[in-house]
Write a protein that holds these residues in place. Structure first.
Motif, short mmCIF file in Angstrom:
data_model
loop_
_atom_site.label_atom_id
_atom_site.label_comp_id
_atom_site.label_asym_id
_atom_site.label_seq_id
_atom_site.Cartn_x
_atom_site.Cartn_y
_atom_site.Cartn_z
N ASN A 145 -49.21 -20.87 -5.29
CA ASN A 145 -49.05 -20.13 -3.74
C ASN A 145 -50.71 -19.41 -3.52
O ASN A 145 -51.42 -19.06 -3.72
CB ASN A 145 -48.36 -18.62 -4.17
CG ASN A 145 -48.27 -17.80 -2.89
OD1 ASN A 145 -48.75 -17.96 -2.20
ND2 ASN A 145 -47.54 -17.02 -3.24
N LEU A 146 -50.82 -20.81 -2.74
CA LEU A 146 -52.55 -20.44 -2.07
C LEU A 146 -52.58 -18.96 -1.36
O LEU A 146 -53.87 -18.78 -1.20
CB LEU A 146 -52.77 -21.59 -1.59
CG LEU A 146 -52.76 -23.01 -2.47
CD1 LEU A 146 -53.72 -23.73 -1.78
CD2 LEU A 146 -53.44 -23.06 -3.48
N GLU A 147 -51.28 -18.15 -0.96
CA GLU A 147 -51.81 -17.08 -0.50
C GLU A 147 -52.63 -15.87 -0.82
O GLU A 147 -52.84 -15.20 -0.42
CB GLU A 147 -50.21 -16.40 0.21
CG GLU A 147 -49.98 -18.00 1.74
CD GLU A 147 -50.83 -17.53 2.64
OE1 GLU A 147 -50.89 -16.36 3.45
OE2 GLU A 147 -50.62 -17.97 3.46
N THR A 148 -52.28 -16.05 -2.07
CA THR A 148 -52.29 -15.10 -3.48
C THR A 148 -53.46 -15.47 -4.71
O THR A 148 -54.05 -14.66 -5.02
CB THR A 148 -51.47 -14.91 -4.31
OG1 THR A 148 -50.71 -15.84 -4.98
CG2 THR A 148 -50.70 -14.52 -3.34
N GLY A 149 -53.84 -16.77 -4.55
CA GLY A 149 -54.35 -17.64 -5.39
C GLY A 149 -55.73 -18.72 -4.97
O GLY A 149 -55.34 -19.74 -3.84
N ALA A 150 -56.40 -19.35 -5.58
CA ALA A 150 -57.14 -20.51 -4.97
C ALA A 150 -56.39 -22.05 -5.68
O ALA A 150 -55.65 -21.47 -7.16
CB ALA A 150 -58.98 -20.54 -5.73
N PRO A 151 -56.74 -22.62 -5.61
CA PRO A 151 -55.70 -24.26 -5.75
C PRO A 151 -56.18 -24.08 -7.30
O PRO A 151 -57.26 -24.28 -7.51
CB PRO A 151 -56.54 -25.22 -4.78
CG PRO A 151 -57.29 -24.56 -4.00
CD PRO A 151 -57.58 -22.86 -4.33
N LYS A 180 -57.18 -22.58 3.65
CA LYS A 180 -59.12 -22.21 3.85
C LYS A 180 -59.38 -22.49 2.10
O LYS A 180 -60.06 -23.00 2.18
CB LYS A 180 -59.41 -20.79 3.86
CG LYS A 180 -60.62 -20.15 3.72
CD LYS A 180 -60.96 -18.73 3.55
CE LYS A 180 -62.77 -18.83 2.64
NZ LYS A 180 -62.76 -16.85 3.78
N SER A 181 -58.25 -22.27 1.43
CA SER A 181 -58.34 -22.60 0.03
C SER A 181 -58.39 -24.56 -0.10
O SER A 181 -59.21 -25.11 -0.33
CB SER A 181 -57.06 -22.15 -0.36
OG SER A 181 -57.66 -20.70 -0.54
N LEU A 182 -57.50 -24.88 1.34
CA LEU A 182 -57.39 -26.16 0.53
C LEU A 182 -58.63 -27.84 1.58
O LEU A 182 -59.34 -27.90 0.68
CB LEU A 182 -56.14 -26.73 1.13
CG LEU A 182 -54.72 -26.52 0.52
CD1 LEU A 182 -53.67 -26.57 1.46
CD2 LEU A 182 -54.73 -27.35 -0.80
N LEU A 183 -59.03 -26.40 2.26
CA LEU A 183 -59.73 -27.68 3.09
C LEU A 183 -61.47 -26.87 2.37
O LEU A 183 -62.49 -27.39 2.39
CB LEU A 183 -60.07 -27.16 4.52
CG LEU A 183 -58.80 -27.41 4.91
CD1 LEU A 183 -58.58 -27.29 6.74
CD2 LEU A 183 -58.24 -28.51 4.58
#
Length: 283
Positions: A145-151, A180-183
């Motif tokens: 869940n990238l809404e709550t944590g980094a990948p 944002k976490s992914l890019l």
């Protein structure tokens, strides 16, 4: 809005099709052709209108991928209607999950397209991901869940070569944080193609993608029916939400279905040189 969270916690997609089929759910059907048209261009050099076959293999990240339905349709000679018929058939209903996995491996292997691409899946529903991996629809799957944590480092590495990010059923539950976490830290961000319900706004995500050099355009030539409303209250709520979002529900939500709009985010230079309508063969 009615939620169908429980269908994603099962070990295979039969409940998914049983629950959504009677409502005429069809977003993956619409997305199938759109994603195929975008893939040859996504991540390709702006000075080359038609990328050649020997260029780097296109890789897709499907966010909120559930059971890998988008990958099934993108990479195989099957239709949404055929999948619905298969997974709601009496013969499949009698199978155990283990038997269905073995059957599906053969089913998809026999229908694999020559132009199939590598698809990585991201979803918080671990059972759905496990199925998609087991039958070969996804090259890799991540229950994060990238809404709550980094990948995780593994997810970040697996998506290093992604050229197209796809979203068909989860835009309403995402924010700019996921992207944002992914890019972050990538020199050449992938394109992002999202089918977004007209009951909400994609503005915050589009603004976030803009910080990575991607400009977002909404395809205004048409909308895409998602599914029928479950009851009159859901329809009234959707019509009100569409009005509040600044859209016109007449002939769409007023006629009994949720509708989505396609939003495509890509480098500004490519967007200026190649209109979205032309990319989708409507020009």
């Amino acid at each position: 809005m009615t939620r169908f969270d429980e269908v994603y916690t099962r070990p295979d997609p039969r409940s998914y099709f049983v629950a959504l089929g009677p409502l005429g759910y069809q977003t993956p059907h619409h997305a199938q052709s759109v994603f195929r048209r975008l893939l040859p261009f996504a991540g390709a050099s702006d000075d080359r209108k038609h990328p050649t076959d020997h260029e780097t293999e296109a890789v897709v990240l499907d966010i909120c991928c559930s059971y890998g339905i988008n990958a099934a349709l993108l990479n195989h000679h099957v239709t949404w209607e055929e999948l619905h018929e298969r997974y709601t058939s009496p013969s499949v209903a009698r199978m155990t999950t283990e038997e269905l996995v073995e059957s599906d491996r053969r089913y998809y292997a026999a229908r694999r397209r020559e132009d199939a691409v590598c698809v990585v899946g991201l979803d918080i529903a671990a059972p759905a991901l496990a199925y998609a991996r087991a039958v070969g629809l996804l090259a890799a799957g991540f229950a994060e869940n990238l809404e709550t944590g980094a990948p995780s480092p593994a997810l970040y590495r697996a998506t290093r070569g992604v050229r197209l990010v796809t979203v068909t059923g989860g835009a309403s539950f995402l924010s700019a944080r996921t992207f944002k976490s992914l890019l972050a830290g990538r020199l050449d961000p992938p394109w992002v193609a999202a089918f977004v319900l007209r009951t909400g706004s994609y503005g915050a995500i589009a603004e976030g993608l803009g910080r990575f050099g991607l400009t977002t355009q909404e395809y205004t030539c048409r909308t895409y029916p998602q599914r029928r409303f479950t009851d009159a209250d859901e329809q009234r709520g959707a019509v009100a939400a569409v009005h509040a979002a600044g859209n016109d529900p007449r002939g769409k939500e007023t006629d009994g279905c949720f509708h989505t709009a396609l939003h495509l985010s890509r480098p500004a230079a490519h967007a200026a040189a190649h209109p979205l309508r032309a990319l989708l063969h409507d020009g």
